[in-house]
Scaffold this motif. Structure first.
Motif, mmCIF file in Angstrom:
data_model
loop_
_atom_site.group_PDB
_atom_site.id
_atom_site.type_symbol
_atom_site.label_atom_id
_atom_site.label_comp_id
_atom_site.label_asym_id
_atom_site.label_seq_id
_atom_site.Cartn_x
_atom_site.Cartn_y
_atom_site.Cartn_z
ATOM 1 N N MET A 1 -50.839 -1.160 -3.751
ATOM 2 C CA MET A 1 -49.429 -0.917 -3.806
ATOM 3 C C MET A 1 -48.911 -0.892 -2.381
ATOM 4 N N CYS A 2 -47.683 -1.387 -2.235
ATOM 5 C CA CYS A 2 -47.061 -1.408 -0.930
ATOM 6 C C CYS A 2 -45.641 -0.870 -1.062
ATOM 7 N N PHE A 3 -45.300 0.077 -0.216
ATOM 8 C CA PHE A 3 -43.962 0.656 -0.194
ATOM 9 C C PHE A 3 -43.333 0.285 1.140
ATOM 10 N N ASP A 4 -42.081 -0.178 1.099
ATOM 11 C CA ASP A 4 -41.383 -0.554 2.320
ATOM 12 C C ASP A 4 -39.937 -0.101 2.214
ATOM 13 N N ILE A 5 -39.447 0.594 3.238
ATOM 14 C CA ILE A 5 -38.043 0.999 3.288
ATOM 15 C C ILE A 5 -37.424 0.301 4.488
ATOM 16 N N ASP A 6 -36.387 -0.497 4.245
ATOM 17 C CA ASP A 6 -35.749 -1.196 5.354
ATOM 18 C C ASP A 6 -34.668 -0.328 5.998
ATOM 19 N N VAL A 7 -34.014 -0.861 7.024
ATOM 20 C CA VAL A 7 -33.012 -0.100 7.772
ATOM 21 C C VAL A 7 -31.803 0.267 6.924
ATOM 22 N N ASN A 8 -31.583 -0.415 5.832
ATOM 23 C CA ASN A 8 -30.469 -0.129 4.939
ATOM 24 C C ASN A 8 -30.821 0.904 3.872
ATOM 25 N N GLY A 9 -32.036 1.440 3.927
ATOM 26 C CA GLY A 9 -32.452 2.434 2.953
ATOM 27 C C GLY A 9 -32.887 1.850 1.624
ATOM 28 N N ILE A 10 -33.183 0.561 1.582
ATOM 29 C CA ILE A 10 -33.633 -0.084 0.344
ATOM 30 C C ILE A 10 -35.159 0.022 0.283
ATOM 31 N N LEU A 11 -35.643 0.608 -0.797
ATOM 32 C CA LEU A 11 -37.073 0.773 -1.014
ATOM 33 C C LEU A 11 -37.582 -0.418 -1.811
ATOM 34 N N THR A 12 -38.599 -1.074 -1.274
ATOM 35 C CA THR A 12 -39.226 -2.186 -1.980
ATOM 36 C C THR A 12 -40.656 -1.762 -2.309
ATOM 37 N N VAL A 13 -41.000 -1.818 -3.587
ATOM 38 C CA VAL A 13 -42.337 -1.452 -4.049
ATOM 39 C C VAL A 13 -42.980 -2.703 -4.620
ATOM 40 N N THR A 14 -44.172 -3.031 -4.128
ATOM 41 C CA THR A 14 -44.903 -4.189 -4.614
ATOM 42 C C THR A 14 -46.279 -3.720 -5.059
ATOM 43 N N ALA A 15 -46.704 -4.174 -6.234
ATOM 44 C CA ALA A 15 -48.031 -3.815 -6.758
ATOM 45 C C ALA A 15 -48.773 -5.092 -7.106
ATOM 46 N N ARG A 16 -50.079 -5.106 -6.806
ATOM 47 C CA ARG A 16 -50.914 -6.253 -7.123
ATOM 48 C C ARG A 16 -52.161 -5.746 -7.833
ATOM 49 N N ASP A 17 -52.436 -6.325 -8.990
ATOM 50 C CA ASP A 17 -53.648 -6.001 -9.737
ATOM 51 C C ASP A 17 -54.779 -6.806 -9.116
ATOM 52 N N GLN A 18 -55.761 -6.131 -8.512
ATOM 53 C CA GLN A 18 -56.831 -6.821 -7.814
ATOM 54 C C GLN A 18 -57.721 -7.613 -8.764
ATOM 55 N N ALA A 19 -57.847 -7.152 -9.972
ATOM 56 C CA ALA A 19 -58.717 -7.835 -10.931
ATOM 57 C C ALA A 19 -58.126 -9.169 -11.366
ATOM 58 N N THR A 20 -56.824 -9.201 -11.637
ATOM 59 C CA THR A 20 -56.207 -10.421 -12.146
ATOM 60 C C THR A 20 -55.402 -11.167 -11.104
ATOM 61 N N GLY A 21 -55.036 -10.494 -10.010
ATOM 62 C CA GLY A 21 -54.223 -11.128 -8.980
ATOM 63 C C GLY A 21 -52.737 -11.116 -9.295
ATOM 64 N N ASN A 22 -52.374 -10.550 -10.436
ATOM 65 C CA ASN A 22 -50.959 -10.486 -10.801
ATOM 66 C C ASN A 22 -50.239 -9.522 -9.877
ATOM 67 N N ALA A 23 -49.003 -9.913 -9.489
ATOM 68 C CA ALA A 23 -48.216 -9.051 -8.607
ATOM 69 C C ALA A 23 -46.827 -8.885 -9.198
ATOM 70 N N ASN A 24 -46.229 -7.744 -8.906
ATOM 71 C CA ASN A 24 -44.884 -7.474 -9.366
ATOM 72 C C ASN A 24 -44.233 -6.561 -8.345
ATOM 73 N N GLY A 25 -42.942 -6.685 -8.208
ATOM 74 C CA GLY A 25 -42.255 -5.863 -7.233
ATOM 75 C C GLY A 25 -40.874 -5.474 -7.721
ATOM 76 N N ILE A 26 -40.317 -4.477 -7.058
ATOM 77 C CA ILE A 26 -38.987 -4.010 -7.406
ATOM 78 C C ILE A 26 -38.330 -3.506 -6.122
ATOM 79 N N ALA A 27 -37.037 -3.764 -5.999
ATOM 80 C CA ALA A 27 -36.269 -3.244 -4.874
ATOM 81 C C ALA A 27 -35.341 -2.168 -5.423
ATOM 82 N N ILE A 28 -35.345 -1.032 -4.785
ATOM 83 C CA ILE A 28 -34.537 0.097 -5.244
ATOM 84 C C ILE A 28 -33.564 0.456 -4.134
#
Length: 134
Positions: free
Chosen positions: A1-28
């Motif tokens: 999982m990766c969490f990133d907050i930019d200068v505008n206060g937008i939180l981006t969360v990205t998750a990757r399933d290591q077994a399948t390689g599937n990734a999904n993300g959301i910007a909050i």
């Protein structure tokens, strides 16, 4: 999982399933530039849950790889020791190895305990034979 907050206060969360390689993300983002305590708590709980799921997937993936390695190593050892085994025993073990390989193909998404039980079952059968030959 990766969490990133930019200068505008937008939180981006990205998750990757290591077994399948599937990734999904959301910007909050929050127009008010702040998240409520309830939202922060919910996000933290969700992150903890996803981390636990990732750890379980990783354990299952490692167990499956370990079982595959065991089967392929047993096959290689059996082929090297065919002359010591005799034709009937060599065919029997080769048949069991083929069966184990088919099991692996048929149970790609097996639970961790099932994979571990299969490995134990194969070790109980093969280890005495291979130990005598070595």
């Amino acid at each position: 999982m990766c969490f990133d907050i930019d200068v505008n206060g937008i939180l981006t969360v990205t998750a990757r399933d290591q077994a399948t390689g599937n990734a999904n993300g959301i910007a909050i983002s929050n127009v008010k530039r702040m998240l409520s305590q309830a939202e922060v708590s919910r996000m933290l709980e969700e992150a903890k849950k996803l981390k636990l799921e990732d750890e379980e997937h990783k354990k299952r993936f490692q167990a499956k790889n370990s079982l595959e390695d065991y089967v392929y190593n047993a096959r290689a050892a059996t082929r090297k020791l065919t002359s010591k085994l005799g034709t009937a025993d060599a065919k029997k073990i080769e048949s069991e190895i083929e069966s184990a390989m088919e099991w692996l193909d048929d149970h790609k998404n097996a639970e961790l305990y099932v994979i571990e039980n299969k490995r134990k079952e194969l070790e109980d059968i093969w280890e005495p034979i291979l130990t005598k030959l070595l």
